[in-house]
Design an enzyme around this catalytic site. Structure first.
Site, PDB file in Angstrom:
ATOM      1  N   SER A 178     -87.282  70.595  22.335  1.00  0.00           N
ATOM      2  CA  SER A 178     -86.168  69.716  21.971  1.00  0.00           C
ATOM      3  C   SER A 178     -85.061  70.545  21.324  1.00  0.00           C
ATOM      4  O   SER A 178     -85.341  71.522  20.619  1.00  0.00           O
ATOM      5  CB  SER A 178     -86.646  68.657  20.979  1.00  0.00           C
ATOM      6  N   TYR A 186     -91.411  66.506  13.302  1.00  0.00           N
ATOM      7  CA  TYR A 186     -91.105  66.585  14.740  1.00  0.00           C
ATOM      8  C   TYR A 186     -90.352  67.873  15.048  1.00  0.00           C
ATOM      9  O   TYR A 186     -90.698  68.604  15.969  1.00  0.00           O
ATOM     10  CB  TYR A 186     -90.267  65.371  15.156  1.00  0.00           C
TER      11      TYR A 186
HETATM   12  N1  LIG Z   1     -86.756  61.273  24.869  1.00  0.00           N
HETATM   13  C1  LIG Z   1     -86.039  62.228  24.328  1.00  0.00           C
HETATM   14  O1  LIG Z   1     -84.832  62.030  24.012  1.00  0.00           O
HETATM   15  C2  LIG Z   1     -86.612  63.596  24.099  1.00  0.00           C
HETATM   16  C3  LIG Z   1     -85.752  64.592  23.609  1.00  0.00           C
HETATM   17  C4  LIG Z   1     -86.249  65.872  23.404  1.00  0.00           C
HETATM   18  C5  LIG Z   1     -87.577  66.154  23.701  1.00  0.00           C
HETATM   19  N2  LIG Z   1     -88.398  65.156  24.182  1.00  0.00           N
HETATM   20  C6  LIG Z   1     -89.797  65.534  24.442  1.00  0.00           C
HETATM   21  O2  LIG Z   1     -90.165  65.154  25.749  1.00  0.00           O
HETATM   22  C7  LIG Z   1     -91.568  64.816  25.792  1.00  0.00           C
HETATM   23  C8  LIG Z   1     -91.733  63.431  26.392  1.00  0.00           C
HETATM   24  O3  LIG Z   1     -91.023  62.520  25.581  1.00  0.00           O
HETATM   25  P1  LIG Z   1     -90.703  61.013  26.018  1.00  0.00           P
HETATM   26  O4  LIG Z   1     -89.364  60.718  25.522  1.00  0.00           O
HETATM   27  O5  LIG Z   1     -91.061  60.794  27.438  1.00  0.00           O
HETATM   28  O6  LIG Z   1     -91.761  60.252  25.069  1.00  0.00           O
HETATM   29  P2  LIG Z   1     -92.568  58.884  25.243  1.00  0.00           P
HETATM   30  O7  LIG Z   1     -91.857  57.978  26.199  1.00  0.00           O
HETATM   31  O8  LIG Z   1     -92.849  58.394  23.872  1.00  0.00           O
HETATM   32  O9  LIG Z   1     -93.904  59.365  25.949  1.00  0.00           O
HETATM   33  C9  LIG Z   1     -94.765  60.227  25.266  1.00  0.00           C
HETATM   34  C10 LIG Z   1     -95.982  60.470  26.135  1.00  0.00           C
HETATM   35  O10 LIG Z   1     -96.858  61.358  25.419  1.00  0.00           O
HETATM   36  C11 LIG Z   1     -98.140  60.758  25.439  1.00  0.00           C
HETATM   37  N3  LIG Z   1     -98.986  61.213  24.322  1.00  0.00           N
HETATM   38  C12 LIG Z   1     -98.742  61.127  22.996  1.00  0.00           C
HETATM   39  N4  LIG Z   1     -99.781  61.632  22.309  1.00  0.00           N
HETATM   40  C13 LIG Z   1    -100.692  62.069  23.225  1.00  0.00           C
HETATM   41  C14 LIG Z   1    -101.960  62.688  23.152  1.00  0.00           C
HETATM   42  N5  LIG Z   1    -102.551  62.983  21.994  1.00  0.00           N
HETATM   43  N6  LIG Z   1    -102.596  63.011  24.308  1.00  0.00           N
HETATM   44  C15 LIG Z   1    -102.020  62.739  25.511  1.00  0.00           C
HETATM   45  N7  LIG Z   1    -100.853  62.116  25.650  1.00  0.00           N
HETATM   46  C16 LIG Z   1    -100.188  61.790  24.510  1.00  0.00           C
HETATM   47  C17 LIG Z   1     -97.887  59.272  25.405  1.00  0.00           C
HETATM   48  O11 LIG Z   1     -99.063  58.585  25.762  1.00  0.00           O
HETATM   49  P3  LIG Z   1     -99.405  57.060  25.231  1.00  0.00           P
HETATM   50  O12 LIG Z   1     -98.708  56.129  26.187  1.00  0.00           O
HETATM   51  O13 LIG Z   1    -100.898  57.011  25.294  1.00  0.00           O
HETATM   52  O14 LIG Z   1     -98.879  56.974  23.828  1.00  0.00           O
HETATM   53  C18 LIG Z   1     -96.768  59.197  26.423  1.00  0.00           C
HETATM   54  O15 LIG Z   1     -97.286  59.266  27.720  1.00  0.00           O
HETATM   55  C19 LIG Z   1     -92.064  64.905  24.357  1.00  0.00           C
HETATM   56  O16 LIG Z   1     -92.700  66.142  24.144  1.00  0.00           O
HETATM   57  C20 LIG Z   1     -90.789  64.813  23.536  1.00  0.00           C
HETATM   58  O17 LIG Z   1     -90.910  65.446  22.277  1.00  0.00           O
HETATM   59  C21 LIG Z   1     -87.953  63.904  24.385  1.00  0.00           C
END
Ligand SMILES: NC(=O)c1ccc[n+]([C@@H]2O[C@H](COP(=O)([O-])OP(=O)(O)OC[C@H]3O[C@@H](n4cnc5c(N)ncnc54)[C@H](OP(=O)(O)O)[C@@H]3O)[C@@H](O)[C@H]2O)c1
Length: 235
Positions: A141, A157
């Protein structure tokens, strides 16, 4: 830089049941890869139901035995792995100032966002070393960058992503003797997901783009970098 031939390559995506991980899985399937789409529940992922080469498996990146079980399965079923996408992540302390951060939330964040990635690398990168090729992509991120820190809060985070950047750079160095194993991190930007919220400007397709590009880099591509919009981003 054009991408390599991806047909029939085997890719594993963590946290593929929703958000950016689901979109990365979809885009890799579109490129002809065989995708092991993992989720904590292991339930069917309806959005991927139309694809022939999807294999939905259970994976909790915070659980040693879950990672080991899946590594054994991948070895037996596929004989190795070409692409590892460390996407699973949590954000427990959005807007929480460091002085109010609960240490348990800090520990839990590290368990998933950092140790979870390390666990998966330790389980799956040796399969790439045996083949002499592979691509590892860590979802980082902008908030983990130390170059231009203007906003406080979210220490757990953000520092989990700073440490993830360090893991990315060091692992790439450790793998220098394997020039066709490329390890990089991707900043997706601010994306509309459960984690990003409804106000985020980017779609999941836009957020997945750089990770998919890194997953399909040709031999000779960069390793040990942090990228946003397919361009280097400062640590
Ligand atoms: N969205 C943004 O703006 C943004 C920006 C920068 C970086 N990111 C990064 O991009 C990645 C994906 O983010 P997102 O926005 O798609 O988040 P999200 O919609 O909240 O999805 C997170 C995913 O991670 C899974 N997860 C969490 N803990 C886990 C564990 N212990 N074992 C296996 N799976 C687990 C969740 O599963 P469950 O459904 O079981 O909870 C879900 O599938 C993350 O690493 C995040 O930090 C996102």
């Amino acid at each position: 830089m054009t991408s390599e031939n991806t047909t029939n390559k085997v890719a594993l995506v963590t946290g593929a049941n929703r958000g950016i991980g689901l979109e990365i899985a979809r885009q890799l399937l579109d490129k002809g890869m065989r995708v092991i789409a993992t989720s904590r529940s292991g339930d069917r992922i309806d959005e991927l139901a139309g694809f022939e080469h999807v294999d939905v498996q259970v994976l909790n990146v915070g659980d040693d035995s879950s990672v080991k079980r899946l590594a054994d399965y991948v070895e037996q079923q596929y004989g190795g792995l070409d692409v590892l996408i460390n996407n699973a992540g949590i954000a427990l302390d959005k807007w929480v100032p460091a002085l109010s951060l609960k240490l348990d939330d800090y520990r839990a964040t590290m368990e998933t966002n950092l140790y979870g990635v390390l666990r998966c690398c330790q389980a799956f990168v040796p399969m790439m070393q045996r083949r002499g090729s592979g691509r590892v992509v860590n979802l980082s991120s902008e908030l983990g960058s130390l170059t231009d820190v203007q906003m406080g809060s979210s220490l757990a985070y953000r520092s989990s992503k700073t440490a993830l950047n360090s893991l990315t750079a060091l692992l790439a160095c450790e793998l220098k003797d394997f020039p066709d194993i490329l390890v990089n991190a991707s900043c997706p930007g601010w994306v509309r997901t459960e984690l990003g919220g409804d106000d985020a400007p980017l779609s999941v397709a836009e957020g997945a783009d750089t990770a998919v590009w890194l997953a399909t880099l040709p031999a000779g591509g960069p390793s040990g970098g942090l990228f946003r919009e397919r361009a280097p981003y400062p640590w």
